[in-house]
Design a protein around this motif. Structure first.
Motif, PDB file in Angstrom:
ATOM      1  N   ALA A  51     -10.276  -4.135  28.452  1.00 42.95           N
ATOM      2  CA  ALA A  51      -9.224  -3.384  28.217  1.00 42.95           C
ATOM      3  C   ALA A  51      -9.242  -2.085  29.016  1.00 42.95           C
ATOM      4  N   PRO A  52      -8.226  -1.362  29.500  1.00 39.40           N
ATOM      5  CA  PRO A  52      -8.608  -0.092  30.086  1.00 39.40           C
ATOM      6  C   PRO A  52      -9.419   1.133  29.409  1.00 39.40           C
ATOM      7  N   ARG A  53      -9.377   1.182  28.335  1.00 41.81           N
ATOM      8  CA  ARG A  53      -9.886   2.285  27.555  1.00 41.81           C
ATOM      9  C   ARG A  53     -11.293   2.111  27.306  1.00 41.81           C
ATOM     10  N   VAL A  54     -11.437   0.905  27.116  1.00 35.53           N
ATOM     11  CA  VAL A  54     -12.911   0.371  27.060  1.00 35.53           C
ATOM     12  C   VAL A  54     -13.646   0.638  28.651  1.00 35.53           C
ATOM     13  N   LEU A  58     -16.806   3.529  29.208  1.00 38.49           N
ATOM     14  CA  LEU A  58     -18.120   2.739  29.908  1.00 38.49           C
ATOM     15  C   LEU A  58     -18.394   3.749  31.111  1.00 38.49           C
ATOM     16  N   VAL A  59     -17.188   3.793  31.879  1.00 42.69           N
ATOM     17  CA  VAL A  59     -17.447   4.386  33.087  1.00 42.69           C
ATOM     18  C   VAL A  59     -17.817   6.102  32.760  1.00 42.69           C
ATOM     19  N   HIS A  60     -17.034   6.656  31.765  1.00 42.80           N
ATOM     20  CA  HIS A  60     -17.585   7.863  31.464  1.00 42.80           C
ATOM     21  C   HIS A  60     -19.053   7.979  30.894  1.00 42.80           C
ATOM     22  N   LEU A  61     -19.500   7.149  30.154  1.00 41.60           N
ATOM     23  CA  LEU A  61     -20.599   6.908  29.450  1.00 41.60           C
ATOM     24  C   LEU A  61     -21.915   6.851  30.667  1.00 41.60           C
ATOM     25  N   GLY A  62     -21.628   5.863  31.544  1.00 40.84           N
ATOM     26  CA  GLY A  62     -22.253   5.719  32.763  1.00 40.84           C
ATOM     27  C   GLY A  62     -22.539   6.899  33.597  1.00 40.84           C
ATOM     28  N   VAL A  63     -21.485   7.375  33.878  1.00 36.73           N
ATOM     29  CA  VAL A  63     -21.555   8.619  34.841  1.00 36.73           C
ATOM     30  C   VAL A  63     -22.427   9.666  34.026  1.00 36.73           C
ATOM     31  N   THR A 138      -7.016   9.771  30.417  1.00 33.43           N
ATOM     32  CA  THR A 138      -6.603   8.419  30.220  1.00 33.43           C
ATOM     33  C   THR A 138      -6.254   7.996  28.799  1.00 33.43           C
ATOM     34  N   GLY A 139      -6.187   8.890  27.784  1.00 40.26           N
ATOM     35  CA  GLY A 139      -6.019   8.826  26.713  1.00 40.26           C
ATOM     36  C   GLY A 139      -7.033   8.387  25.553  1.00 40.26           C
ATOM     37  N   LEU A 140      -8.419   8.584  26.121  1.00 34.98           N
ATOM     38  CA  LEU A 140      -9.475   8.516  25.183  1.00 34.98           C
ATOM     39  C   LEU A 140      -9.929   9.524  24.402  1.00 34.98           C
ATOM     40  N   SER A 141     -10.195   9.324  23.137  1.00 34.43           N
ATOM     41  CA  SER A 141     -10.285  10.486  22.276  1.00 34.43           C
ATOM     42  C   SER A 141     -11.533  11.412  22.532  1.00 34.43           C
ATOM     43  N   ILE A 204     -17.782  -0.562  23.373  1.00 34.75           N
ATOM     44  CA  ILE A 204     -18.278  -1.849  24.096  1.00 34.75           C
ATOM     45  C   ILE A 204     -18.116  -3.090  23.247  1.00 34.75           C
ATOM     46  N   GLN A 205     -18.034  -2.913  21.900  1.00 33.30           N
ATOM     47  CA  GLN A 205     -17.780  -4.083  20.877  1.00 33.30           C
ATOM     48  C   GLN A 205     -16.550  -4.662  21.215  1.00 33.30           C
ATOM     49  N   LEU A 206     -15.587  -3.977  21.893  1.00 28.15           N
ATOM     50  CA  LEU A 206     -14.268  -4.796  21.988  1.00 28.15           C
ATOM     51  C   LEU A 206     -14.339  -5.817  23.182  1.00 28.15           C
ATOM     52  N   LEU A 207     -15.285  -5.670  23.901  1.00 27.16           N
ATOM     53  CA  LEU A 207     -15.769  -6.799  25.006  1.00 27.16           C
ATOM     54  C   LEU A 207     -15.721  -8.276  24.390  1.00 27.16           C
ATOM     55  N   PRO A 208     -15.146  -9.244  24.889  1.00 31.45           N
ATOM     56  CA  PRO A 208     -15.292 -10.607  24.472  1.00 31.45           C
ATOM     57  C   PRO A 208     -16.947 -10.717  24.469  1.00 31.45           C
TER      58      PRO A 208
END
Length: 224
Positions: A51-54, A58-63, A138-141, A204-208
């Motif tokens: 999902a885009p928000r995931v 993850l991009v935010h956390l990684g950067v 992007t809408g992330l809280s 991240i837990q929302l990833l399959p």
């Protein structure tokens, strides 16, 4: 290169820098471009089910983890917080992505509380917050994003403590100081066993097939 950054580089690849940016690298200040290019690279790895928000979380956390690691490492290892005028990253590739800083000066810091205060003043506000604001678009809280910042610092401190066990008490105290006051106040806590937990989830837990992170709020109830 600032001697403190050389000390940081010895802690591991996330704490190391390149001497100068390469072709196609993106300034952290160009948040929209960095988000777009990095998100495309991450989405290519995770697949269309992400999902885009995931992806954006993850991009935010990684950067954030990448840009703060050399600063935190240098402050803990050498007592000097490096502060650049600009940060450039290669937006594609696996972690740690190549990164270079320009106009670096050093701020003397003595002890974890001083490091926490200097990080808030010189990094979290002027450098990390604009990037966080871009991703928030992007809408992330804000809860997820501030949790990501806490998690990024905690992850760096875990790396520092593993590489230099003598720095483990200071690394732990730095994390505790960051969540005790300033912009990250209340965004994390210690479990009864002494492990650290953030107050939100990076998604991240929302990833399959994905699990949870070691500092995830979903693993155990959040301490009061």
């Amino acid at each position: 290169m600032l001697p403190a950054l050389l000390a940081a580089a010895r802690l591991g690849p996330f704490c190391a820098l390149d001497d100068e940016p390469g072709p196609g690298w993106v300034d952290l200040a160009d948040g929209d471009r960095l988000l777009g290019e990095r998100a495309a690279a991450v989405r290519a790895v995770l697949g269309p089910a992400a999902a885009p928000r995931v992806v954006h979380s993850l991009v935010h956390l990684g950067v954030v983890a990448r840009v703060l690691s050399p600063a935190v490492g240098a402050a803990l290892a050498a007592g000097v917080l490096p502060v650049p005028t600009s940060v450039h990253l290669q937006p594609v590739g696996s972690n740690p992505v190549p990164m270079a800083w320009a106009g670096v000066r050093g701020v003397d810091v003595a002890g974890p509380e001083a490091i926490a205060a200097a990080l808030a003043e010189h990094w979290l506000g002027p450098l990390v917050q604009p990037w966080t604001d871009t991703v928030a678009g992007t809408g992330l809280s804000g809860q997820v994003l501030t949790g990501n910042v806490v998690s990024a610092v905690h992850g760096t401190c875990v790396v520092v403590a593993a590489a230099r066990p003598d720095l483990a008490p200071s690394a732990r105290a730095l994390v505790d100081a960051l969540v005790a006051t300033g912009p990250l106040r209340g965004r994390g806590a210690r479990r009864p066993d002494g492990s650290f937990v953030r107050r939100s989830c990076c998604l991240i837990q929302l990833l399959p097939g994905a699990g949870t992170c070691g500092d995830c709020v979903l693993v155990d109830p959040v301490p009061a």
